[in-house]
Write a protein that holds these residues in place. Structure first.
Motif, PDB file in Angstrom:
ATOM      1  N   TYR A  15      -3.650  -8.752  -2.737  1.00  0.00           N
ATOM      2  CA  TYR A  15      -2.772  -8.710  -3.908  1.00  0.00           C
ATOM      3  C   TYR A  15      -2.125 -10.047  -4.229  1.00  0.00           C
ATOM      4  O   TYR A  15      -2.136 -10.495  -5.358  1.00  0.00           O
ATOM      5  CB  TYR A  15      -1.696  -7.637  -3.726  1.00  0.00           C
ATOM      6  CG  TYR A  15      -2.288  -6.255  -3.611  1.00  0.00           C
ATOM      7  CD1 TYR A  15      -2.805  -5.611  -4.721  1.00  0.00           C
ATOM      8  CD2 TYR A  15      -2.366  -5.622  -2.387  1.00  0.00           C
ATOM      9  CE1 TYR A  15      -3.378  -4.354  -4.617  1.00  0.00           C
ATOM     10  CE2 TYR A  15      -2.926  -4.361  -2.271  1.00  0.00           C
ATOM     11  CZ  TYR A  15      -3.432  -3.730  -3.395  1.00  0.00           C
ATOM     12  OH  TYR A  15      -3.997  -2.487  -3.286  1.00  0.00           O
ATOM     13  N   CYS A  16      -1.549 -10.697  -3.208  1.00  0.00           N
ATOM     14  CA  CYS A  16      -0.812 -11.936  -3.482  1.00  0.00           C
ATOM     15  C   CYS A  16      -1.487 -13.176  -2.899  1.00  0.00           C
ATOM     16  O   CYS A  16      -1.070 -14.293  -3.174  1.00  0.00           O
ATOM     17  CB  CYS A  16       0.620 -11.831  -2.972  1.00  0.00           C
ATOM     18  SG  CYS A  16       0.770 -11.801  -1.175  1.00  0.00           S
ATOM     19  N   ASN A  47       4.445  -5.952  -1.531  1.00  0.00           N
ATOM     20  CA  ASN A  47       4.777  -4.885  -0.576  1.00  0.00           C
ATOM     21  C   ASN A  47       3.560  -4.326   0.130  1.00  0.00           C
ATOM     22  O   ASN A  47       3.595  -3.212   0.637  1.00  0.00           O
ATOM     23  CB  ASN A  47       5.506  -3.754  -1.310  1.00  0.00           C
ATOM     24  CG  ASN A  47       6.857  -4.198  -1.801  1.00  0.00           C
ATOM     25  OD1 ASN A  47       7.563  -4.942  -1.116  1.00  0.00           O
ATOM     26  ND2 ASN A  47       7.219  -3.780  -2.979  1.00  0.00           N
ATOM     27  N   GLU A  48       2.469  -5.056   0.171  1.00  0.00           N
ATOM     28  CA  GLU A  48       1.243  -4.582   0.801  1.00  0.00           C
ATOM     29  C   GLU A  48       1.421  -4.464   2.311  1.00  0.00           C
ATOM     30  O   GLU A  48       1.910  -5.382   2.970  1.00  0.00           O
ATOM     31  CB  GLU A  48       0.088  -5.533   0.486  1.00  0.00           C
ATOM     32  CG  GLU A  48      -1.217  -5.133   1.116  1.00  0.00           C
ATOM     33  CD  GLU A  48      -1.794  -3.831   0.588  1.00  0.00           C
ATOM     34  OE1 GLU A  48      -2.747  -3.335   1.183  1.00  0.00           O
ATOM     35  OE2 GLU A  48      -1.289  -3.300  -0.415  1.00  0.00           O
ATOM     36  N   PHE A  49       1.038  -3.343   2.856  1.00  0.00           N
ATOM     37  CA  PHE A  49       1.042  -3.129   4.302  1.00  0.00           C
ATOM     38  C   PHE A  49      -0.251  -2.422   4.645  1.00  0.00           C
ATOM     39  O   PHE A  49      -0.605  -1.433   4.027  1.00  0.00           O
ATOM     40  CB  PHE A  49       2.228  -2.254   4.728  1.00  0.00           C
ATOM     41  CG  PHE A  49       2.273  -2.021   6.204  1.00  0.00           C
ATOM     42  CD1 PHE A  49       2.808  -2.952   7.065  1.00  0.00           C
ATOM     43  CD2 PHE A  49       1.758  -0.857   6.747  1.00  0.00           C
ATOM     44  CE1 PHE A  49       2.837  -2.755   8.427  1.00  0.00           C
ATOM     45  CE2 PHE A  49       1.778  -0.638   8.117  1.00  0.00           C
ATOM     46  CZ  PHE A  49       2.324  -1.591   8.951  1.00  0.00           C
TER      47      PHE A  49
END
Length: 50
Positions: A15-16, A47-49
């Motif tokens: 994502y980032c 907020n990716e986990f």
């Protein structure tokens, strides 16, 4: 001279694009489970986990 420890597994967040490293949980609930952790804390920007 070679090191006996293996190199850390790394990758980029999908994502980032931030660098992540594979860790193994030591918490009671998830002991022994692998997870990806950011090398640098980016706060609320991603907020990716996994």
């Amino acid at each position: 001279m070679s090191s006996s420890s293996s190199p850390a597994q790394t990758r980029r967040c999908r994502y980032c694009g931030a660098a992540m490293v594979l860790r193994v949980s030591k918490s009671d609930k998830n002991r022994g489970k692998p997870f990806w952790k950011y090398l640098i804390s980016y706060g609320a920007s991603c907020n990716e986990f996994e």
